[in-house]
Design an enzyme around this catalytic site. Structure first.
Site, PDB file in Angstrom:
ATOM      1  N   TRP A  25      -0.745  -6.059   9.175  1.00 38.02           N
ATOM      2  CA  TRP A  25      -1.225  -6.283   7.812  1.00 38.02           C
ATOM      3  C   TRP A  25      -1.392  -7.757   7.460  1.00 38.02           C
ATOM      4  CZ3 TRP A  25      -3.907  -3.444   4.759  1.00 38.02           C
ATOM      5  CH2 TRP A  25      -4.114  -3.873   3.435  1.00 38.02           C
ATOM      6  N   ARG A  62      11.973  -2.099   1.698  1.00 30.91           N
ATOM      7  CA  ARG A  62      11.473  -3.342   1.123  1.00 30.91           C
ATOM      8  C   ARG A  62      12.259  -3.632  -0.149  1.00 30.91           C
ATOM      9  NH1 ARG A  62       6.011  -4.459   2.224  1.00 30.91           N
ATOM     10  NH2 ARG A  62       5.996  -5.561   0.235  1.00 30.91           N
ATOM     11  N   LYS A  89       6.057   3.516   8.296  1.00 33.92           N
ATOM     12  CA  LYS A  89       6.142   2.720   7.066  1.00 33.92           C
ATOM     13  C   LYS A  89       5.544   3.573   5.960  1.00 33.92           C
ATOM     14  CE  LYS A  89       4.279  -1.527   4.963  1.00 33.92           C
ATOM     15  NZ  LYS A  89       3.624  -2.826   5.252  1.00 33.92           N
ATOM     16  N   TRP A 114       9.490  -1.344  -2.594  1.00 29.76           N
ATOM     17  CA  TRP A 114       9.527  -2.698  -3.176  1.00 29.76           C
ATOM     18  C   TRP A 114      10.651  -2.920  -4.188  1.00 29.76           C
ATOM     19  CZ3 TRP A 114       4.481  -0.587  -5.259  1.00 29.76           C
ATOM     20  CH2 TRP A 114       3.517  -0.409  -4.258  1.00 29.76           C
ATOM     21  N   CYS A 130      -2.522   2.265  -0.376  1.00 30.38           N
ATOM     22  CA  CYS A 130      -2.611   1.168  -1.337  1.00 30.38           C
ATOM     23  C   CYS A 130      -3.980   0.507  -1.399  1.00 30.38           C
ATOM     24  CB  CYS A 130      -1.556   0.106  -1.013  1.00 30.38           C
ATOM     25  SG  CYS A 130       0.118   0.712  -1.332  1.00 30.38           S
ATOM     26  N   ASP A 159       4.809  -7.897  -1.942  1.00 24.53           N
ATOM     27  CA  ASP A 159       4.249  -8.386  -0.676  1.00 24.53           C
ATOM     28  C   ASP A 159       4.416  -9.888  -0.494  1.00 24.53           C
ATOM     29  OD1 ASP A 159       3.495  -5.786  -0.476  1.00 24.53           O
ATOM     30  OD2 ASP A 159       1.340  -6.169  -0.337  1.00 24.53           O
ATOM     31  N   ASP A 207      -0.794  -0.627  10.125  1.00 21.32           N
ATOM     32  CA  ASP A 207      -0.631  -0.565   8.668  1.00 21.32           C
ATOM     33  C   ASP A 207      -1.778   0.234   8.059  1.00 21.32           C
ATOM     34  OD1 ASP A 207      -0.181  -1.624   5.773  1.00 21.32           O
ATOM     35  OD2 ASP A 207       1.486  -2.513   6.883  1.00 21.32           O
ATOM     36  N   ASP A 208      -2.001   0.038   6.782  1.00 13.23           N
ATOM     37  CA  ASP A 208      -3.026   0.768   6.015  1.00 13.23           C
ATOM     38  C   ASP A 208      -4.407   0.612   6.676  1.00 13.23           C
ATOM     39  OD1 ASP A 208      -4.163   2.207   3.989  1.00 13.23           O
ATOM     40  OD2 ASP A 208      -3.658   0.799   2.382  1.00 13.23           O
ATOM     41  N   ASP A 230       4.601   3.784   2.145  1.00 11.97           N
ATOM     42  CA  ASP A 230       4.317   2.906   1.011  1.00 11.97           C
ATOM     43  C   ASP A 230       4.476   3.648  -0.324  1.00 11.97           C
ATOM     44  OD1 ASP A 230       3.558   0.491  -0.151  1.00 11.97           O
ATOM     45  OD2 ASP A 230       1.911   0.181   1.258  1.00 11.97           O
TER      46      ASP A 230
HETATM   47  C1  GLA Z   1       1.291  -2.464   0.061  1.00 14.54           C
HETATM   48  C2  GLA Z   1       2.432  -2.818   1.012  1.00 14.54           C
HETATM   49  C3  GLA Z   1       1.922  -3.795   2.053  1.00 14.54           C
HETATM   50  C4  GLA Z   1       0.766  -3.204   2.823  1.00 14.54           C
HETATM   51  C5  GLA Z   1      -0.326  -2.754   1.859  1.00 14.54           C
HETATM   52  C6  GLA Z   1      -1.388  -1.945   2.563  1.00 14.54           C
HETATM   53  O1  GLA Z   1       0.873  -3.564  -0.666  1.00 14.54           O
HETATM   54  O2  GLA Z   1       3.490  -3.375   0.301  1.00 14.54           O
HETATM   55  O3  GLA Z   1       2.963  -4.180   2.936  1.00 14.54           O
HETATM   56  O4  GLA Z   1       1.235  -2.107   3.584  1.00 14.54           O
HETATM   57  O5  GLA Z   1       0.204  -1.942   0.817  1.00 14.54           O
HETATM   58  O6  GLA Z   1      -2.386  -1.508   1.697  1.00 14.54           O
END
Ligand code: GLA
Length: 657
Positions: free
Chosen positions: A48, A222, A166, A202, A138, A226, A85-86, A168
């Site tokens: 990411w 988390r 992971k 988060w 996200c 970010d 990741d995403d 989210d």
């Molecule tokens: C959120 C997560 C990031 C990443 C993005 C991907 O913001 O906190 O770490 O995975 O999504 O879209």
């Protein structure tokens, strides 16, 4: 010798060997997270921070990173997980096929995700994936999320051979976070595949905040929003994450987000601070730069094995802030499994400053001299107590501090204690197999037997936790005479451990050290006693005080020294590990006292060397075998492991020197 292979060991072996398990009968949902994974913080890569959702996130990146992990030695220093990741799937609304299964983006990943997992597994690595505990992920180009698809998505990931998820927090429809993340935990457990579970909430909702419930649900969570590739963002994550040390421990970690090292927005000095602080905080080390295209500096930072060893220390205690002047000068300390301390002197300002601490402040006082190793410059120096250095702006000086002399550890659970005392495991970060919790009463006691090869001074370091708000004072007696008092002040939480030291004089042979509570709270939770002596001569380490692998302490065959001997299981791999300190290192005679009542030799591997333990005629007949090991200055692990299905002999003690 024990004849039964423990059922637990058998299960552990089966799970460890598993590649993909198809579960016919669903496993009952776990009540707490007990997946046995991430005993140290996960290490690896996530795309990411370097690609976000751009087209550079594709198969050639993932294969390239896997190859670099192997070819550049990153795998060999501990990096293991390569995580997607995403944006790995077809964007919503077409993310799912007719059966409801997520579809990998055919442009980015023409050979699918299982192909990547197979490629990683064939190289001794693991593959991770991403989705969100919401209806969509996200990114605005994102795909369908896992909310209400937990079991189907978990099963799909498991069928691909995924090792890490992971999960989210976007588009969560306001559904309670604990509920959403627990549902995926149970879905992952039901697949039967070991999958590290990363909660990406988060710290947004609550109380209770994710770190308060995360341990029961995930392997890491988390703690912040970010990270970005600049100093202000990075140091902000550290400043928040460092307030949460009591929530981290083996299997469950605070996650201040992935690394930016190598992405170009910070100086090499700032990236060293980033890496140092993440190591001090036992944070996951997930590389976030495109390693196909980074400077040599980046590899030097990411492959610093001394710093990685701090992050991965098996005691698993997150470092704590021991001094902060409020003006950007912050000192962190972290207790390590072998009794050393890691210390970070971190200058968050832009101006060079002299920063200082001392061995008492880091819980290591009492002795005559200490060795400091600077883990970036590799320089070593000696101090009698002061730790002081010039620290440039945005720089962090990271030391490993060892006590000189000979230190050996006696776990509190190997001591004796007043009635009503329990050996507990509910607060993480303990050494050995647990810690000792005495009744809350005046007169509660814990009594250690300390064997000394020669009469003389010794420093005793007691590792303890006190989550109450009052001192838990004790009087200490040494061989029946008063040896002083210790206050055991509050540590801030039961899962925060500190140390108190006391200098005493020991007699040659067995010494009795008793701590008796002088307050109604009883003795603080006691984890271990480290005994440091500076004299030369032979030092004895009792097997019953060492770390035991597949074995038990017994006392049914007379003639042992100390309080018992270790009877390892009759399997390959049973044994003990001694932590031995050496002042100068080098070739050192080592003697093992043992009994073998059979007529068959019971060989063991000792740090790679095979040592034979012949029959001694009876289980009560003890013999000694002496051989030579090369020790390093400082702490050494000496591990004896049986190499045959008969197991090793009964082990009484190990003597060094
Ligand atoms: C959120 C997560 C990031 C990443 C993005 C991907 O913001 O906190 O770490 O995975 O999504 O879209």
């Amino acid at each position: 010798m024990r004849k039964l292979l423990s059922a637990l060991a058998l299960m552990a072996t089966a799970a460890g060997a598993a590649v993909v398990i198809t579960v016919a009968v669903p496993v009952a949902p776990a009540l707490a997270l007990d997946n046995g994974l991430a005993r140290t913080p996960p290490m690896g890569f996530n795309n990411w921070n370097t690609t976000a959702c751009r087209s550079t996130f594709n198969e050639s990146l993932v294969l390239g990173i896997i190859d670099i992990f192997v070819n550049q030695g990153l795998r060999d220093v501990g990096y293991q997980y390569v995580n997607l990741d995403d944006c790995w799937a077809v964007p919503a609304p077409n993310s799912r096929d007719a059966n409801g299964n997520l579809i990998p983006d055919p442009t980015r990943f023409p050979r699918g995700i299982k192909f990547l997992a197979d490629y990683a597994h064939a190289r001794g690595l693991r593959l991770g994936i991403y989705t969100s505990a919401g209806t969509k992920t996200c990114n605005t180009l994102g795909f369908s999320g896992g909310l209400d698809h937990e079991q189907q998505d978990a099963a799909l990931f498991a069928s691909w051979g995924i090792d890490y998820l992971k999960y989210d927090n976007c588009n969560n429809q306001g559904v309670d976070a604990q509920l959403r993340y627990t549902r995926m935990r149970d879905a992952l457990a039901a697949t039967g595949r070991p999958i590290v579970y990363s909660i990406t909430e988060w710290g947004r909702t609550g109380p209770p905040r994710v770190w308060e419930w995360g341990k029961e649900v995930g392997n890491l969570w988390r703690t912040t929003g970010d990270i970005s590739d600049n100093w202000t963002s990075m140091i902000g994550k550290a400043q928040f994450n460092r307030t949460l040390p009591q929530w981290a421990g083996p299997g469950h970690w605070n996650d201040p987000d992935m690394l930016e090292v190598g992405n170009g927005g910070m100086t090499a000095t700032e990236y060293r601070t980033h890496f140092s602080l993440w190591a001090m905080m036992a944070a996951p080390l997930l590389i976030g730069s495109d390693l196909r295209n980074v400077s040599a500096d980046t590899f030097t930072i990411l492959k610093n094995t001394d710093v990685i060893a701090i992050d991965q220390d098996r005691l698993g205690r997150q470092g704590v802030v021991i001094a902060n002047d409020g003006a950007g000068h912050v000192v962190y300390a972290r207790a390590l499994a072998n009794g050393d301390r890691a210390v970070a002197l971190s200058n968050e300002t832009t101006t060079t400053a002299t920063m200082s601490t001392n061995v008492n402040a880091i819980g290591l006082g009492g002795s005559a001299s200490y060795t400091l190793k600077d883990l970036w410059s590799k320089a070593t120096s000696t101090t009698t107590g002061t730790i002081s250095t010039s620290v440039a702006g945005h720089s962090t000086i990271l030391y490993r501090v060892s006590r000189n002399g000979t230190t050996r550890r006696i776990e509190a659970e190997a001591a004796s204690f007043s009635s009503g005392t329990t050996i507990d495991r509910n607060w993480s970060g303990y050494s050995g197999t647990g810690f000792v919790n005495t009744p809350n009463a005046t007169g509660s006691f814990v009594q250690f037997t300390v064997d000394a090869a020669a009469a003389g001074p010794a420093t005793l370091t007691f590792d303890y936790g006190n989550g109450s708000t009052s001192d838990r004072p004790v009087s200490v007696s040494v061989n029946g005479a008063s040896g002083g008092t210790l206050a055991f002040p509050a540590t801030g939480a039961w899962a925060l451990w500190k140390q108190q030291t006391l200098n005493v004089n020991l007699n040659q042979g067995a010494n009795t050290i008793r701590l008796t509570a002088t307050g109604t709270g009883g003795v603080a939770n006691l984890d271990y006693l480290d005994v440091t002596t500076t004299g030369g001569g032979v030092v004895h380490y009792q097997a019953e005080d060492a770390t035991i692998f597949q074995g038990v302490v017994e006392s049914n065959h007379a003639g042992f020294t100390g309080t018992g001997f270790v009877n390892g299981d009759n399997v390959v791999g049973s044994g003990v590990e001694f932590m031995v300190a050496s002042t100068s290192g080098g070739s050192t005679p080592v003697t093992v006292r043992f009994a073998n009542g059979t007529t068959t030799n019971r060989p063991m591997s000792v740090n790679g060397q095979t040592i034979d333990f012949p029959g001694t005629g009876a289980w009560t007949t003890w013999a000694e075998v002496t051989f030579t090991l090369t020790l390093s200055a400082g702490s050494n692990a000496i591990r004896l492991t049986s190499t045959t299905a008969n197991g090793g002999p009964n082990l009484d003690r190990l003597s060094v020197g």
